[in-house]
Design a protein around this motif. Structure first.
Motif, short mmCIF file in Angstrom:
data_model
loop_
_atom_site.label_atom_id
_atom_site.label_comp_id
_atom_site.label_asym_id
_atom_site.label_seq_id
_atom_site.Cartn_x
_atom_site.Cartn_y
_atom_site.Cartn_z
N VAL A 57 -4.60 12.27 52.99
CA VAL A 57 -5.49 13.16 53.73
C VAL A 57 -5.90 14.24 52.73
O VAL A 57 -5.03 14.95 52.20
N THR A 58 -7.21 14.38 52.48
CA THR A 58 -7.62 15.29 51.42
C THR A 58 -9.02 15.85 51.62
O THR A 58 -9.78 15.35 52.46
N VAL A 59 -9.32 16.88 50.84
CA VAL A 59 -10.61 17.55 50.86
C VAL A 59 -11.01 17.87 49.42
O VAL A 59 -10.20 17.76 48.51
N TYR A 60 -12.25 18.31 49.25
CA TYR A 60 -12.65 18.79 47.93
C TYR A 60 -12.42 20.30 47.85
O TYR A 60 -12.36 21.00 48.86
N GLY A 61 -12.29 20.78 46.60
CA GLY A 61 -12.13 22.21 46.35
C GLY A 61 -13.32 22.77 45.61
O GLY A 61 -14.27 22.05 45.28
N ASN A 62 -13.26 24.05 45.31
CA ASN A 62 -14.39 24.72 44.65
C ASN A 62 -14.62 24.22 43.22
O ASN A 62 -15.71 24.39 42.69
N ASN A 63 -13.64 23.59 42.59
CA ASN A 63 -13.81 23.04 41.24
C ASN A 63 -14.15 21.56 41.26
O ASN A 63 -14.20 20.93 40.21
N ASP A 64 -14.36 21.00 42.44
CA ASP A 64 -14.69 19.58 42.58
C ASP A 64 -16.18 19.42 42.81
O ASP A 64 -16.73 20.03 43.73
N HIS A 65 -16.81 18.61 41.97
CA HIS A 65 -18.25 18.45 42.04
C HIS A 65 -18.61 16.97 41.95
O HIS A 65 -17.74 16.12 41.82
N GLY A 66 -19.89 16.68 42.02
CA GLY A 66 -20.38 15.32 41.84
C GLY A 66 -19.75 14.33 42.78
O GLY A 66 -19.76 14.49 44.00
N VAL A 67 -19.14 13.29 42.21
CA VAL A 67 -18.60 12.19 42.99
C VAL A 67 -17.47 12.64 43.93
O VAL A 67 -17.31 12.10 45.01
N LEU A 68 -16.72 13.66 43.53
CA LEU A 68 -15.65 14.15 44.40
C LEU A 68 -16.22 14.72 45.70
O LEU A 68 -15.69 14.46 46.78
N ARG A 69 -17.31 15.45 45.61
CA ARG A 69 -17.94 15.99 46.83
C ARG A 69 -18.61 14.89 47.64
O ARG A 69 -18.77 15.02 48.85
N GLN A 70 -19.01 13.82 46.99
CA GLN A 70 -19.59 12.69 47.71
C GLN A 70 -18.50 11.91 48.46
O GLN A 70 -18.74 11.40 49.55
N ARG A 71 -17.32 11.83 47.87
CA ARG A 71 -16.24 11.03 48.45
C ARG A 71 -15.36 11.78 49.45
O ARG A 71 -14.71 11.15 50.30
N LEU A 72 -15.32 13.11 49.35
CA LEU A 72 -14.36 13.88 50.13
C LEU A 72 -15.06 14.88 51.05
O LEU A 72 -16.10 15.42 50.70
N PRO A 73 -14.43 15.19 52.18
CA PRO A 73 -14.98 16.21 53.07
C PRO A 73 -14.56 17.62 52.65
O PRO A 73 -13.61 17.79 51.88
N GLU A 74 -15.24 18.61 53.18
CA GLU A 74 -14.84 20.00 52.95
C GLU A 74 -13.63 20.35 53.81
O GLU A 74 -12.76 21.13 53.40
N VAL A 75 -13.57 19.78 55.00
CA VAL A 75 -12.46 20.00 55.94
C VAL A 75 -12.02 18.64 56.46
O VAL A 75 -12.86 17.78 56.76
N ALA A 76 -10.72 18.44 56.55
CA ALA A 76 -10.18 17.19 57.11
C ALA A 76 -9.29 17.52 58.30
O ALA A 76 -8.64 18.58 58.34
N HIS A 77 -9.28 16.62 59.27
CA HIS A 77 -8.41 16.73 60.44
C HIS A 77 -7.69 15.40 60.60
O HIS A 77 -8.30 14.34 60.43
N ASP A 78 -6.41 15.47 60.92
CA ASP A 78 -5.64 14.24 61.13
C ASP A 78 -4.46 14.56 62.03
O ASP A 78 -3.95 15.68 62.01
N GLU A 79 -4.05 13.58 62.82
CA GLU A 79 -2.85 13.74 63.63
C GLU A 79 -1.74 12.92 63.00
O GLU A 79 -1.93 11.73 62.70
N ILE A 80 -0.61 13.56 62.77
CA ILE A 80 0.53 12.90 62.13
C ILE A 80 1.76 13.17 62.99
O ILE A 80 2.19 14.31 63.14
N GLU A 81 2.29 12.12 63.59
CA GLU A 81 3.50 12.20 64.41
C GLU A 81 3.42 13.34 65.44
O GLU A 81 4.33 14.15 65.58
N GLY A 82 2.27 13.40 66.13
CA GLY A 82 2.10 14.37 67.20
C GLY A 82 1.69 15.76 66.74
O GLY A 82 1.52 16.65 67.57
N LEU A 83 1.53 15.97 65.43
CA LEU A 83 1.07 17.25 64.90
C LEU A 83 -0.39 17.14 64.48
O LEU A 83 -0.76 16.20 63.78
N ARG A 84 -1.17 18.11 64.89
CA ARG A 84 -2.59 18.13 64.52
C ARG A 84 -2.75 18.95 63.23
O ARG A 84 -2.51 20.16 63.25
N PHE A 85 -3.12 18.27 62.16
CA PHE A 85 -3.29 18.90 60.85
C PHE A 85 -4.76 19.19 60.60
O PHE A 85 -5.63 18.38 60.93
N ALA A 86 -5.01 20.32 59.96
CA ALA A 86 -6.32 20.63 59.39
C ALA A 86 -6.06 20.90 57.91
O ALA A 86 -5.00 21.43 57.54
#
Length: 169
Positions: A57-86
């Motif tokens: 589960v991952t996002v891009y950061g301020n030093n990530d450009h080009g293909v990384l920004r194309q492949r990754l979201p700015e914000v990610a959400h996922d549920e893991i074992e009943g916990l809601r992660f951002a």
């Protein structure tokens, strides 16, 4: 069933280090889920994580450009074992961070963030847990680099451990 987690951010490979610490790679291989809060810098490292992590589960950061920004979201959400992660890279200034993030992520139980390279573990008044795992490769003003292991279990986050990464000699 308990789910083992690795939380990391600001790896900056190969800008700040040629590779990640062996201890972090070992934990990544063993974990059920790896959460990375951005600043990969190079897509080759993302490719390695995708090969080695069981689930990422991952996002891009301020030093990530080009293909990384194309492949990754700015914000990610996922549920893991009943916990809601951002997951997000930047949360802004430390002052009033808990209140600001609780308002921005009202449906999350845990927020993993990075950017500052400063380990952080607090809980907002509404119960949102905010964790910055620090950086395993660029300690900045910290005594050592860090990453986090934890366990998600039946809607609870437990066994949260900040691991110190010794400086490379």
């Amino acid at each position: 069933m308990p789910v083992s987690l690795v939380l990391t951010s600001d790896t900056h490979v190969p800008k700040r280090a040629r590779d990640l610490p062996h201890a972090l790679w070992r934990e990544i291989a063993a974990a059920d889920v790896v959460v990375h809060a951005g600043d990969w810098v190079d897509a080759a490292l993302l490719d390695l994580f995708e090969q080695r992590a069981h689930r990422l589960v991952t996002v891009y950061g301020n030093n990530d450009h080009g293909v990384l920004r194309q492949r990754l979201p700015e914000v990610a959400h996922d549920e893991i074992e009943g916990l809601r992660f951002a997951v997000v890279h930047e949360t802004g200034d430390a002052k009033e961070r808990e209140t600001r993030c609780a308002a921005r992520f009202p449906d999350a139980d845990v927020l993993v963030f990075g950017h500052s390279h400063i380990p952080w573990d607090t809980t907002a008044p509404n119960g949102l847990r905010l964790i910055n795992p620090g950086s395993p490769t660029d300690r900045r003003r910290q005594p050592h680099g860090t990453f986090v292991t934890a366990v998600a279990d039946a809607g609870r986050l437990r066994d949260v451990v900040f691991h110190a990464v010794p400086p490379r000699s």
